[in-house]
Write a protein that holds these residues in place. Structure first.
Motif, short mmCIF file in Angstrom:
data_model
loop_
_atom_site.label_atom_id
_atom_site.label_comp_id
_atom_site.label_asym_id
_atom_site.label_seq_id
_atom_site.Cartn_x
_atom_site.Cartn_y
_atom_site.Cartn_z
N ILE A 132 39.34 53.89 41.28
CA ILE A 132 40.22 53.36 40.23
C ILE A 132 40.46 51.88 40.48
CG2 ILE A 132 42.49 53.52 39.13
CD1 ILE A 132 41.53 56.44 41.18
N ASP A 133 40.30 51.08 39.44
CA ASP A 133 40.56 49.63 39.55
C ASP A 133 40.80 49.09 38.14
OD1 ASP A 133 40.30 46.72 40.18
OD2 ASP A 133 39.55 47.47 42.10
N GLU A 171 34.37 44.31 36.30
CA GLU A 171 33.21 43.73 36.97
C GLU A 171 32.98 44.34 38.35
OE1 GLU A 171 36.73 40.92 37.73
OE2 GLU A 171 35.96 42.23 36.15
N TRP A 172 34.04 44.79 39.02
CA TRP A 172 33.90 45.43 40.33
C TRP A 172 33.50 46.89 40.18
CZ3 TRP A 172 33.53 43.22 44.99
CH2 TRP A 172 33.93 41.90 45.11
N LEU A 173 34.05 47.56 39.21
CA LEU A 173 33.67 48.95 38.97
C LEU A 173 32.20 49.07 38.61
CD1 LEU A 173 36.78 50.17 36.92
CD2 LEU A 173 36.15 50.92 39.23
N GLU A 174 31.68 48.08 37.87
CA GLU A 174 30.28 48.12 37.44
C GLU A 174 29.30 47.99 38.62
OE1 GLU A 174 30.11 45.02 34.59
OE2 GLU A 174 31.21 46.15 33.05
N LYS A 183 38.85 52.68 34.89
CA LYS A 183 39.51 51.38 34.72
C LYS A 183 40.93 51.61 34.20
CE LYS A 183 39.02 46.92 32.40
NZ LYS A 183 40.38 46.89 31.81
N LEU A 184 41.90 51.15 34.99
CA LEU A 184 43.30 51.28 34.62
C LEU A 184 44.03 49.97 34.92
CD1 LEU A 184 44.58 54.79 35.84
CD2 LEU A 184 44.48 53.96 33.49
#
Length: 239
Positions: free
Chosen positions: A119-120, A124-127, A137-138
């Protein structure tokens, strides 16, 4: 649902049911079938539940004389095979934060049999995470806390102390987890404990620093250290 299949694999003399008869038993109920009723069925139900409670064994075989061993008037002999089927619980690891250490940790964890959720609030970091990771994404990551289950392993490694603390506070107020870790140092833990006390949270049931005391502070070695600790705790709580 855990259950045990009981099969009469052989019978000699006078027996209450034919060879091949089966029944399925859970810890709470007789789900299906019969192997003859009466004392022999009661003995099979008792034995099946003992097997289900004995996590060290999945199969057992018994040969009983119905008169001597079971107390029935029948003079026959039966051979019974017991096979336990237990539910497989997925190992869920939930990571708050998708930064550098999280990237390395998830790469290590994807080589182990587990389900990973990250979770973030930063797309751009999750990708950058691998495709087989559940990415959420939250804008306010602590909103995910109510979705956590007690057997989840949860790690907080967001952008810093100020973003870890709201999530940790929410977890300690509402959840009891098998593993709850916060990345950081001993001094960070001291600050966290002080601030939790100031907001009326007495629970200090979390791990910080996380990981075994091995390796350097590089993200890749921290990932190995944390993974080793997660495996250690998994083995403690897994039957």
């Amino acid at each position: 649902l855990d259950f045990c299949v009981v099969t009469m694999v052989d019978g000699k003399g006078s027996t209450p049911q034919d060879t091949g008869s089966r029944m399925i038993i859970s810890l709470d109920d007789l789900l299906f079938g019969t192997i003859g009723g009466g004392k022999i069925e009661a003995q099979c139900i008792k034995t099946a539940r003992e097997l289900l409670n004995d996590k060290s064994a999945d199969k057992k075989f018994f040969k009983w004389n119905l008169q001597k061993d079971i107390g029935m008037t029948c003079g026959g002999e039966v051979s019974m095979f017991f096979e336990a089927h237990r539910s497989v619980h997925k190992w869920n690891i939930v990571i708050f934060g998708a930064g550098h250490v999280s990237q390395e940790l998830t790469r290590t964890l994807t080589r182990i049999e587990c389900e990973i959720t990250v979770i973030d609030h930063r797309s751009e970091w999750l990708e950058k995470l691998e495709d087989n990771i559940h990415k959420i994404k939250l804008e306010t990551p602590k909103d995910y806390v109510d979705k956590l289950n007690e057997n989840d392993f949860v790690i907080l490694m967001t952008m810093g102390h100020s973003t870890d603390l709201p999530i940790l506070s929410e977890i300690l107020k509402h959840k009891k987890l098998d593993y709850l870790g916060v990345i950081g140092s001993v001094s960070k833990r001291n600050v966290i404990e002080k601030e939790l006390t100031e907001v009326g949270i007495d629970s200090k049931d979390f791990i910080c620093p996380i990981g075994l005391d091995i390796g350097s502070n590089s993200p890749s070695e921290i990932a190995i250290s944390v993974t080793a600790q997660l495996l250690k705790y998994r083995d403690l709580v897994t039957p």
